[in-house]
Scaffold this motif. Sequence first.
Motif, PDB file in Angstrom:
ATOM      1  N   CYS A 115     -11.001  27.403 -13.185  1.00 12.84           N
ATOM      2  CA  CYS A 115     -12.057  27.949 -12.334  1.00 12.84           C
ATOM      3  C   CYS A 115     -13.247  28.313 -13.209  1.00 12.84           C
ATOM      4  CB  CYS A 115     -11.535  29.185 -11.592  1.00 12.84           C
ATOM      5  SG  CYS A 115     -12.796  30.097 -10.658  1.00 12.84           S
ATOM      6  N   ARG A 116     -14.435  28.024 -12.733  1.00 15.24           N
ATOM      7  CA  ARG A 116     -15.641  28.288 -13.508  1.00 15.24           C
ATOM      8  C   ARG A 116     -15.871  29.785 -13.721  1.00 15.24           C
ATOM      9  NH1 ARG A 116     -18.765  23.590 -13.781  1.00 15.24           N
ATOM     10  NH2 ARG A 116     -18.434  22.019 -12.132  1.00 15.24           N
ATOM     11  N   VAL A 117     -15.207  30.618 -12.904  1.00 14.49           N
ATOM     12  CA  VAL A 117     -15.408  32.066 -12.999  1.00 14.49           C
ATOM     13  C   VAL A 117     -14.247  32.769 -13.684  1.00 14.49           C
ATOM     14  CG1 VAL A 117     -15.702  34.198 -11.669  1.00 14.49           C
ATOM     15  CG2 VAL A 117     -16.928  32.130 -10.991  1.00 14.49           C
ATOM     16  N   CYS A 118     -13.009  32.526 -13.190  1.00 18.50           N
ATOM     17  CA  CYS A 118     -11.870  33.294 -13.697  1.00 18.50           C
ATOM     18  C   CYS A 118     -10.953  32.513 -14.627  1.00 18.50           C
ATOM     19  CB  CYS A 118     -11.054  33.859 -12.540  1.00 18.50           C
ATOM     20  SG  CYS A 118     -10.089  32.592 -11.642  1.00 18.50           S
ATOM     21  N   GLY A 119     -11.092  31.194 -14.677  1.00 22.39           N
ATOM     22  CA  GLY A 119     -10.258  30.395 -15.566  1.00 22.39           C
ATOM     23  C   GLY A 119      -8.943  29.936 -14.975  1.00 22.39           C
ATOM     24  N   THR A 120      -8.606  30.417 -13.771  1.00 25.05           N
ATOM     25  CA  THR A 120      -7.372  29.990 -13.114  1.00 25.05           C
ATOM     26  C   THR A 120      -7.458  28.509 -12.738  1.00 25.05           C
ATOM     27  OG1 THR A 120      -7.046  32.201 -12.195  1.00 25.05           O
ATOM     28  CG2 THR A 120      -5.836  30.396 -11.130  1.00 25.05           C
ATOM     29  N   GLU A 121      -6.331  27.814 -12.821  1.00 20.24           N
ATOM     30  CA  GLU A 121      -6.318  26.386 -12.495  1.00 20.24           C
ATOM     31  C   GLU A 121      -6.631  26.163 -11.018  1.00 20.24           C
ATOM     32  OE1 GLU A 121      -2.732  23.274 -12.253  1.00 20.24           O
ATOM     33  OE2 GLU A 121      -3.207  23.853 -14.316  1.00 20.24           O
ATOM     34  N   ILE A 122      -7.568  25.282 -10.746  1.00 21.83           N
ATOM     35  CA  ILE A 122      -7.925  24.968  -9.364  1.00 21.83           C
ATOM     36  C   ILE A 122      -6.776  24.200  -8.717  1.00 21.83           C
ATOM     37  CG2 ILE A 122      -9.509  23.702  -7.854  1.00 21.83           C
ATOM     38  CD1 ILE A 122     -10.693  26.208  -9.165  1.00 21.83           C
ATOM     39  N   VAL A 123      -6.413  24.630  -7.523  1.00 17.50           N
ATOM     40  CA  VAL A 123      -5.274  24.058  -6.789  1.00 17.50           C
ATOM     41  C   VAL A 123      -5.764  22.953  -5.857  1.00 17.50           C
ATOM     42  CG1 VAL A 123      -3.523  24.549  -5.034  1.00 17.50           C
ATOM     43  CG2 VAL A 123      -3.909  26.163  -6.911  1.00 17.50           C
ATOM     44  N   LEU A 124      -4.951  21.911  -5.755  1.00 15.87           N
ATOM     45  CA  LEU A 124      -5.190  20.852  -4.767  1.00 15.87           C
ATOM     46  C   LEU A 124      -4.006  20.813  -3.825  1.00 15.87           C
ATOM     47  CD1 LEU A 124      -6.515  18.312  -3.573  1.00 15.87           C
ATOM     48  CD2 LEU A 124      -5.382  16.977  -5.367  1.00 15.87           C
ATOM     49  N   GLU A 125      -4.258  20.922  -2.546  1.00 16.51           N
ATOM     50  CA  GLU A 125      -3.206  20.818  -1.549  1.00 16.51           C
ATOM     51  C   GLU A 125      -3.731  20.044  -0.349  1.00 16.51           C
ATOM     52  OE1 GLU A 125      -2.847  24.402   1.337  1.00 16.51           O
ATOM     53  OE2 GLU A 125      -3.094  25.288  -0.680  1.00 16.51           O
ATOM     54  N   GLU A 126      -2.852  19.719   0.567  1.00 22.16           N
ATOM     55  CA  GLU A 126      -3.264  19.028   1.775  1.00 22.16           C
ATOM     56  C   GLU A 126      -3.347  20.018   2.926  1.00 22.16           C
ATOM     57  OE1 GLU A 126      -1.057  15.916   4.583  1.00 22.16           O
ATOM     58  OE2 GLU A 126      -1.748  14.967   2.720  1.00 22.16           O
ATOM     59  N   MET A 127      -4.461  20.003   3.613  1.00 18.05           N
ATOM     60  CA  MET A 127      -4.638  20.846   4.797  1.00 18.05           C
ATOM     61  C   MET A 127      -5.328  20.015   5.858  1.00 18.05           C
ATOM     62  SD  MET A 127      -6.674  24.489   5.392  1.00 18.05           S
ATOM     63  CE  MET A 127      -5.348  25.582   4.878  1.00 18.05           C
ATOM     64  N   GLY A 128      -4.684  19.871   6.983  1.00 15.18           N
ATOM     65  CA  GLY A 128      -5.255  19.058   8.042  1.00 15.18           C
ATOM     66  C   GLY A 128      -5.403  17.609   7.632  1.00 15.18           C
ATOM     67  N   ALA A 129      -4.449  17.099   6.852  1.00 14.17           N
ATOM     68  CA  ALA A 129      -4.440  15.704   6.388  1.00 14.17           C
ATOM     69  C   ALA A 129      -5.618  15.396   5.470  1.00 14.17           C
ATOM     70  CB  ALA A 129      -4.405  14.735   7.566  1.00 14.17           C
ATOM     71  N   ARG A 130      -6.246  16.412   4.915  1.00 16.64           N
ATOM     72  CA  ARG A 130      -7.352  16.232   3.976  1.00 16.64           C
ATOM     73  C   ARG A 130      -7.094  17.049   2.723  1.00 16.64           C
ATOM     74  NH1 ARG A 130     -12.060  14.607   5.957  1.00 16.64           N
ATOM     75  NH2 ARG A 130     -12.395  13.989   3.785  1.00 16.64           N
ATOM     76  N   LYS A 131      -7.681  16.634   1.613  1.00 14.85           N
ATOM     77  CA  LYS A 131      -7.518  17.353   0.355  1.00 14.85           C
ATOM     78  C   LYS A 131      -8.336  18.644   0.367  1.00 14.85           C
ATOM     79  CE  LYS A 131      -6.638  13.238  -2.457  1.00 14.85           C
ATOM     80  NZ  LYS A 131      -7.117  12.399  -3.592  1.00 14.85           N
ATOM     81  N   LEU A 132      -7.673  19.714  -0.043  1.00 19.06           N
ATOM     82  CA  LEU A 132      -8.322  21.015  -0.121  1.00 19.06           C
ATOM     83  C   LEU A 132      -8.260  21.518  -1.554  1.00 19.06           C
ATOM     84  CD1 LEU A 132      -9.523  23.646   1.106  1.00 19.06           C
ATOM     85  CD2 LEU A 132      -7.153  24.407   1.442  1.00 19.06           C
ATOM     86  N   TYR A 133      -9.404  21.882  -2.100  1.00 21.26           N
ATOM     87  CA  TYR A 133      -9.497  22.424  -3.445  1.00 21.26           C
ATOM     88  C   TYR A 133      -9.859  23.899  -3.335  1.00 21.26           C
ATOM     89  CZ  TYR A 133     -10.007  17.455  -4.656  1.00 21.26           C
ATOM     90  OH  TYR A 133      -9.836  16.099  -4.778  1.00 21.26           O
ATOM     91  N   TRP A 134      -9.132  24.769  -4.089  1.00 21.60           N
ATOM     92  CA  TRP A 134      -9.460  26.181  -4.035  1.00 21.60           C
ATOM     93  C   TRP A 134      -8.882  26.917  -5.229  1.00 21.60           C
ATOM     94  CZ3 TRP A 134      -5.961  30.325  -2.390  1.00 21.60           C
ATOM     95  CH2 TRP A 134      -4.640  29.871  -2.141  1.00 21.60           C
TER      96      TRP A 134
END
Length: 347
Positions: free
Chosen positions: A322-341
């Motif tokens: 993460c550009r702010v906290c350094g935590t690894e950005i997660v990729l998951e599927e939500m609503g059949a689409r890729k979600l990054y958070w």
Amino acid sequence: MPEGHSVHRIARQFDRNYVGRAVSASSPQGRFVEGADVIHGREATSVRAVGKQMFLEFDGDVWLRVHLGMYGAWDFAGEILVDPTIASANGRMGQTNQRGTVFDAPELDPPELDPAVLAGRVFDGAGENSLTSIGAPRRARVHVRMSEQTTGLADDGMQWPPPVVGQVRLRLMTDITAADLRGPTACQLQTPDEVLATIAKLGPDPLVGDVAEGEERFVRVVRRKPTPIGLLLMDQSVISGIGNVYRAELLYRALLDPHTPGRDVPEELVRALWLDWVRLLEIGVETGQMMTMDDLDPAAYRAAMASRDDRHWVYHRAGLPCRVCGTEIVLEEMGARKLYWCPSCQR
């Protein structure tokens, strides 16, 4: 999936090149022959974009509805009239500059960090200033896709009319401009009542109608839904124009967990989401970029305009810190689409 800023830019291109002109229509692919026959020879009288859909009106109360979906695209050829109020490089809609863009701009003082000013200092790969050539017709051929991955096609001394390339569902021509439609999800003729019915099913669009009324409508719907906010933002009946990129970025900018039920999101945060969408959509239409990072210095802004990797907080950054906290950005599927958070910042 296309995002709303590109649809509005494409509609504006049709407004400049087609509205007020008689249009020749054909269906080289053969899948829209009857529809093309109906609009052939008619004058285009108006155009509007709502969310991810475009509606082109012809005389005689005939409307063409186009939704490009995942794979649809428009190719413009001929004399492309460019709006001097919209920053675009070499006539491209959907992305102001491509990878490999050459930047020839001096360091600017803080008072000059307005995006439109900076965009005006950007040169494209051919060395042409992205603003100074705007306003006069140019011989060009540009590929206009309703996504961020728009690519420009240089003038190749093409014949007129240009040859049909690929599966063209619909070709619209004036005496100086051609637009070829390929692979849309929807391409159909509608009556005025059918257009109104289609638009009535769509959520509010900040660039259509009253912004304050749109905000109230959005807040009212979200606050009664048990559906996760990450799904609601992609629901075009809740809010229009948001796709995968803007969803991820809006949620991160709000520091909001995408799994939070809409009815549990505080009202002030729902309103903040709407107002942020208003702002980001305006930036997207103006620059052609889904620019979602604020307060960039001139060098960072140039890099962001040239590369998506430098333009977003979390989108397309799975596994990166993460550009702010350094935590690894997660990729998951939500609503059949890729979600990054970011599971640390967004909680």
